[in-house]
Design a protein around this motif. Sequence first.
Motif, PDB file in Angstrom:
ATOM      1  N   ILE A  70      45.407  47.867  35.402  1.00  0.00           N
ATOM      2  CA  ILE A  70      44.082  47.684  35.984  1.00  0.00           C
ATOM      3  C   ILE A  70      43.295  48.970  35.770  1.00  0.00           C
ATOM      4  O   ILE A  70      43.776  50.059  36.082  1.00  0.00           O
ATOM      5  N   VAL A  71      42.068  48.840  35.246  1.00  0.00           N
ATOM      6  CA  VAL A  71      41.169  49.980  35.074  1.00  0.00           C
ATOM      7  C   VAL A  71      40.035  49.801  36.072  1.00  0.00           C
ATOM      8  O   VAL A  71      39.383  48.762  36.103  1.00  0.00           O
ATOM      9  N   TYR A  72      39.818  50.821  36.900  1.00  0.00           N
ATOM     10  CA  TYR A  72      38.798  50.776  37.946  1.00  0.00           C
ATOM     11  C   TYR A  72      37.903  52.005  37.806  1.00  0.00           C
ATOM     12  O   TYR A  72      38.399  53.116  37.609  1.00  0.00           O
ATOM     13  N   GLU A  74      34.252  53.841  39.563  1.00  0.00           N
ATOM     14  CA  GLU A  74      33.205  53.794  40.582  1.00  0.00           C
ATOM     15  C   GLU A  74      32.253  54.957  40.393  1.00  0.00           C
ATOM     16  O   GLU A  74      32.641  56.026  39.932  1.00  0.00           O
ATOM     17  N   SER A  84      30.780  49.829  41.336  1.00  0.00           N
ATOM     18  CA  SER A  84      32.161  49.903  40.848  1.00  0.00           C
ATOM     19  C   SER A  84      32.409  48.736  39.904  1.00  0.00           C
ATOM     20  O   SER A  84      31.667  47.749  39.908  1.00  0.00           O
ATOM     21  N   SER A  85      33.434  48.876  39.101  1.00  0.00           N
ATOM     22  CA  SER A  85      33.792  47.842  38.146  1.00  0.00           C
ATOM     23  C   SER A  85      35.286  47.940  37.870  1.00  0.00           C
ATOM     24  O   SER A  85      35.857  49.028  37.919  1.00  0.00           O
ATOM     25  N   LYS A  86      35.922  46.795  37.570  1.00  0.00           N
ATOM     26  CA  LYS A  86      37.347  46.806  37.247  1.00  0.00           C
ATOM     27  C   LYS A  86      37.651  45.710  36.239  1.00  0.00           C
ATOM     28  O   LYS A  86      36.948  44.705  36.162  1.00  0.00           O
ATOM     29  N   LYS A  88      41.333  44.156  33.787  1.00  0.00           N
ATOM     30  CA  LYS A  88      42.768  44.243  33.523  1.00  0.00           C
ATOM     31  C   LYS A  88      43.001  44.287  32.017  1.00  0.00           C
ATOM     32  O   LYS A  88      42.480  43.454  31.277  1.00  0.00           O
ATOM     33  N   VAL A 102      34.439  48.993  31.321  1.00  0.00           N
ATOM     34  CA  VAL A 102      34.430  49.278  32.758  1.00  0.00           C
ATOM     35  C   VAL A 102      33.503  50.450  33.067  1.00  0.00           C
ATOM     36  O   VAL A 102      32.701  50.379  34.000  1.00  0.00           O
ATOM     37  N   SER A 112      31.590  44.053  34.805  1.00  0.00           N
ATOM     38  CA  SER A 112      32.255  44.138  33.501  1.00  0.00           C
ATOM     39  C   SER A 112      32.325  42.774  32.831  1.00  0.00           C
ATOM     40  O   SER A 112      32.447  42.682  31.618  1.00  0.00           O
TER      41      SER A 112
END
Length: 135
Positions: A70-72, A74, A84-86, A88, A102, A112
């Motif tokens: 998971i890439v997050y 903010e 924020s954005s996330k 996989k 992201v 995203s």
Amino acid sequence: MKKFLLLFLTGLAFAGKIEIASIDAANSGVDTKTIEMLVRDAIVQKGETLTAEADRKLRVSLMPLGSSIIVYAEIENDGTIENSSKMKAENPDELDVVIERVVKAALANTASTETEEVATEEAVEAVEATEEAAE
């Protein structure tokens, strides 16, 4: 005309400066220097100016979830989370595209899901097989 020019220049000044506050990839099994390079590139590609200190701060985290990552990201502005954005990544080979999407989504205040889709190897192979069958 003067109002337009002033608004244009004001927009350039606001959108320009961002600081990378943190990159946390410790548990992802991916080299932090590689992640930092990908984050920096996404910032520049988005037209932002990377500075050592800015009001807008970017935080990026990579966390394992099963065999995926998971890439997050903010954006914080004056202590408040602005966006924020996330996403996989199914495997580490997708991280270059996922990190770019992201980071750009977080910087642009968009989701995203509104950016380009990541084409997995299986999806590319399926499209190629369909095209070959059509010939």
